[in-house]
Design an enzyme around this catalytic site. Structure first.
Site, PDB file in Angstrom:
ATOM      1  N   CYS A 157       0.818  -1.216   0.000  1.00 64.73           N
ATOM      2  CA  CYS A 157       0.000   0.000   0.000  1.00 64.73           C
ATOM      3  C   CYS A 157       0.852   1.267   0.000  1.00 64.73           C
ATOM      4  O   CYS A 157       0.557   2.224  -0.725  1.00 64.73           O
ATOM      5  CB  CYS A 157      -0.953  -0.005   1.187  1.00 64.73           C
ATOM      6  SG  CYS A 157      -0.176  -0.421   2.762  1.00 64.73           S
ATOM      7  N   HIS A 208      -2.465   6.487   4.722  1.00 63.95           N
ATOM      8  CA  HIS A 208      -1.016   6.560   4.899  1.00 63.95           C
ATOM      9  C   HIS A 208      -0.512   7.915   4.404  1.00 63.95           C
ATOM     10  O   HIS A 208      -0.931   8.398   3.348  1.00 63.95           O
ATOM     11  CB  HIS A 208      -0.308   5.471   4.091  1.00 63.95           C
ATOM     12  CG  HIS A 208      -0.469   4.092   4.641  1.00 63.95           C
ATOM     13  ND1 HIS A 208      -1.082   3.820   5.843  1.00 63.95           N
ATOM     14  CD2 HIS A 208      -0.078   2.883   4.124  1.00 63.95           C
ATOM     15  CE1 HIS A 208      -1.061   2.505   6.052  1.00 63.95           C
ATOM     16  NE2 HIS A 208      -0.458   1.921   5.032  1.00 63.95           N
TER      17      HIS A 208
END
Length: 334
Positions: A130, A237
């Site tokens: 990711c 993130h």
């Protein structure tokens, strides 16, 4: 429009459920749907595209069914065992785990970056980490135009990247509870520790970013270092990315280039406190870039702040985009 038979392995997990949401949201052309999971989820019911389905237990015979595409979101061990079985049955696997990412015979694909790599798949395609996905979406146009020499990654990663156990640790922690998953309290804290530590002092997560970036950008000469930190955020993130280029650049050119690249939204107006935020990226498929400024300590240096929803773009959306490209470019095996 032709429709396809689709399986989702790990359909009841955090990423699996997000895959179902994306397939439905993007109106993926599905004829028959097969939700697969471990024995403990067998018999559960889930609603998908207006129908109720019973979850099947994943077994070695699961892919004897008429399946065109299988999206795996069930962990590396499951992928290592069952992806080759699916591939032998002419099912094209899009795998969310780390099992095949660095296998030289398996394409590692981000649709905005290296879609042509899908052409040489052998029925298994790897979905990158990711944190790597959101970074390379922004780095690809920069590398093409200015040739990146060196990358310094510093990541600030949400607990959902650890799955439900990490998520629950933060939920309990903010209420005064104790950790059960992380080695230290995550609530009101930052842990410079994602995945296991390796002999070189890096964590596995940090080495994933280094090696995957080189593979996706097709450049093993790139000098890359990384520090990955788990932070008390549920989704999204954030990454501080420091770049050094071979060639000079103008900041206005960088902003224009990123603004006109696929999958990127530039949010860079510091005078009005506008820059990418994890909570604003939640629920979105784009990669957000801001804090675009020179690194004045080196020649041709640039700093970026890159944010994305790690469960959507960092896993589910990227996998579904790959599946869409397989159909668009007639790259299925059946």
């Amino acid at each position: 429009m032709k429709k396809y038979n689709v399986a989702v392995v790990g359909a009841t997990g955090m990423v699996g459920r997000k895959v179902l949401e994306l397939l439905e949201e993007r109106n993926f052309p599905i004829e028959n749907f097969y939700p697969l999971a471990s024995a403990r989820s067998k018999g559960e019911e889930l609603t998908f595209m207006g129908k109720t389905y019973t979850v099947q237990e994943l077994t070695e015979k699961s892919f004897e069914q008429d399946i065109d595409i299988a999206i795996f979101s069930a962990g590396g061990g499951t992928s290592e065992k069952f992806s080759p079985i699916a591939a032998k049955n002419n099912v094209v696997v899009v795998d969310n785990s780390s099992a095949f990412r660095m296998d030289p015979t398996v394409p590692l694909v981000v649709p905005e970056v290296n879609p042509d790599d899908l052409k040489w798949h052998k029925n298994i395609i790897a979905n990158p980490n990711c944190s790597t996905i959101q970074a390379v979406v922004a780095l690809k146009p920069l590398h093409e135009n200015y040739k990146i020499k060196r990358i310094v990654y510093s990541t600030y990663q949400a607990v959902s990247g650890s799955g439900i156990k990490g998520y629950e640790d933060l939920e309990k922690g903010v209420k005064g509870g104790t950790n059960e998953f992380y080695p230290h309290q995550i609530a009101f804290n930052c842990l410079p520790h994602i995945d296991v530590f390796l002999d070189n002092g890096y964590t596995k997560e940090e080495m994933k970013m280094i090696e995957e970036t080189q593979k996706i950008l097709g450049d093993d000469s790139l000098k890359i270092t990384a520090t990955a930190v788990r932070v008390p955020v549920f989704y999204g993130h954030s990454e501080s990315v420091n770049l050094e280029f071979e060639t000079p650049f103008e900041l206005k050119e960088i902003r224009s280039l990123l603004s006109n690249s696929p999958g990127i939204v530039v949010e860079d107006d510091v005078a009005n406190n506008i820059y990418p935020l994890a909570r604003n990226a939640e629920g979105k498929n784009e990669v957000f870039v801001g804090r675009i400024r020179r690194d004045e300590s080196v020649e041709n240096g640039l700093n970026l702040w890159i944010v994305a929803d790690n469960i959507r773009k960092g896993a589910a959306a990227n996998a579904v985009q790959i599946a869409e490209l397989l159909i668009k470019n007639n790259l299925l095996s059946r």
